[in-house]
Design an enzyme around this catalytic site. Sequence first.
Site, short mmCIF file in Angstrom:
data_model
loop_
_atom_site.label_atom_id
_atom_site.label_comp_id
_atom_site.label_asym_id
_atom_site.label_seq_id
_atom_site.Cartn_x
_atom_site.Cartn_y
_atom_site.Cartn_z
N LYS A 1 15.46 3.47 22.67
CA LYS A 1 14.30 4.37 22.72
C LYS A 1 14.70 5.62 23.51
CE LYS A 1 10.86 0.71 22.10
NZ LYS A 1 11.36 -0.63 22.43
N GLU B 1 29.54 -16.58 21.60
CA GLU B 1 28.48 -17.22 22.40
C GLU B 1 29.03 -17.58 23.77
OE1 GLU B 1 26.32 -20.39 20.46
OE2 GLU B 1 26.28 -19.23 18.62
N THR C 1 14.90 -2.05 26.16
CA THR C 1 15.68 -1.86 24.95
C THR C 1 16.64 -0.72 25.23
OG1 THR C 1 13.98 -0.37 24.10
CG2 THR C 1 13.90 -2.64 23.32
N ARG D 1 20.31 0.03 18.69
CA ARG D 1 19.16 -0.89 18.76
C ARG D 1 19.61 -2.15 19.49
NH1 ARG D 1 15.33 0.96 15.75
NH2 ARG D 1 14.06 -0.80 16.35
N TYR E 1 32.34 -14.02 16.70
CA TYR E 1 31.37 -14.83 17.44
C TYR E 1 31.79 -14.90 18.90
CZ TYR E 1 27.53 -17.02 15.01
OH TYR E 1 26.32 -17.24 14.43
N ASP F 1 9.05 -4.42 32.18
CA ASP F 1 9.61 -4.09 30.86
C ASP F 1 9.65 -2.57 30.78
OD1 ASP F 1 10.01 -3.51 28.21
OD2 ASP F 1 8.65 -5.04 27.45
N1 DSN Z 1 8.11 -1.52 18.53
C1 DSN Z 1 8.20 -1.01 19.86
C2 DSN Z 1 7.40 0.24 20.02
O1 DSN Z 1 7.24 0.94 19.04
O2 DSN Z 1 6.93 0.53 21.10
C3 DSN Z 1 7.80 -2.01 20.86
O3 DSN Z 1 8.23 -3.25 20.45
#
Ligand code: DSN
Length: 478
Positions: free
Chosen positions: A273, A66, A270, A279, A64, A241
């Site tokens: 991707k 935090e 994120t 993730r 942990y 974003d």
């Molecule tokens: N789930 C993501 C996507 O597929 O674009 C966005 O949250």
Amino acid sequence: MSDSLISSAYSQALEVIASVEPRIAEATRQELADQRGSLKLIASENYASPAVLMTMGTWFSDKYAEGTVGHRFYAGCQNVDTVESLAAEHARELFGAPYAYVQPHSGIDANLVAFWSILANRVESPYLQKLQAKNVNELTEADWESLRHELGNQRLLGMSLDAGGHLTHGFRPNISGKMFHQQQYGTDPATGLLDYDAVAAKAREFKPLILVAGYSAYPRRVDFAKMREIADEVGAVLMVDMAHFAGLVAGKVFTGDENPVPHAHVVTTTTHKSLRGPRGGMVLAQEEFAADVDRGCPMVLGGPLSHVMAAKAVALAEARTTEFQAYAQKVADNAKSLAEGFLSRGAHLVTGGTDNHLVLLDVSSFGLTGRQAESALLDAGVVTNRNSVPADPNGAWYTSGVRLGTPALTTRGFGHDEFDTVAELIVDVLSNTEAGTTKAGEPSKASYVLGDGVADRVTKRSAEMLDKHPLYPGLVLG
Ligand code: DSN
């Protein structure tokens, strides 16, 4: 790392897992086999490196932590401090950001942290000042009520879901569409492209506190300098974003006005991707927002996932290489090849093409909904996700589109010819699929009939390409 080392590490790890719950070991093996054997075209997915994946499987998971580096609510965080500092340092350097926060567990978490930091920074409230100064006890119940009113009555303008925005950009059913007074901008109905004058007109009229730019399903680049001009004109904070295209920013495909980092006040992303990491989420911010972003945990987030922060550091180290830059360029080039492959076969693409990592195929010209197309493609080993198109008559569940992205198959080594073949195979499947009917004989938006032999011939052609470009070549499970 040698192939035999990776093979033996994973084989042994699976043996350890199987000794406790063999069905999980088996599902893990099967997942690798499935990913190896299908055309993964989900625009938000990728294949992380063994180094990134292995970093997530350690005892950092047990700790942990935090709080922030050097300022934790738990003892014994010295190694987590090392991990978090390194990940943040890599992120700052890679993206040229003054400040990076690597704790968010997901993109939605990153957006919530960003919202909080903007509210805390920009809402002028004597109560908020007291709260920040930690004089919580000085607030009466009436003060709290006023504070709730002030924080809860701010305005957010974001891109609509059907135009390609994300749920968290003010989509009504999402929390972002309820915690803010929201309005949405769309795209030009004739071209499907962003109309900056229309966004500016809406911003002037609505006067949002937050202007959100960025997308999940818009197949074009955005001029973030223009979005910043709009934000400045109406006194809004520009939040971008970049979850989908962070890899193209890191790989220097999106530069100048197409790179959000120098233009936005706060950038969220994120890491799994196009960036090809574990993730998770991340926030980059200009200095004035740093202190409030830093309070993300425990204000908005639970304890950071230290094992994932470690993997973020590894992925960010990978993303600063020239190999990654070449990869990112290839992702964009391949998306163009895919788009050209569709257009040359008469398929309809939203905006007529792409200049990022994704294409949005309008499947209504095949007489199908997105749901029918997605299912028929899956039967033929093509993994996609259905997606709304602008002003979609079939709504967000059935949809009229299929979103396709190139990051994953580019990682496997697919190039122009393979993506042209991918377009050919997808058109083959969709041209040979018919919309089905309900049990009562009514037209159905879900059922479909795939022509005889189509799945077999498409799977065979895919297998030739997949075998030529194996996933994790050299990884053999014992
Ligand atoms: N789930 C993501 C996507 O597929 O674009 C966005 O949250």
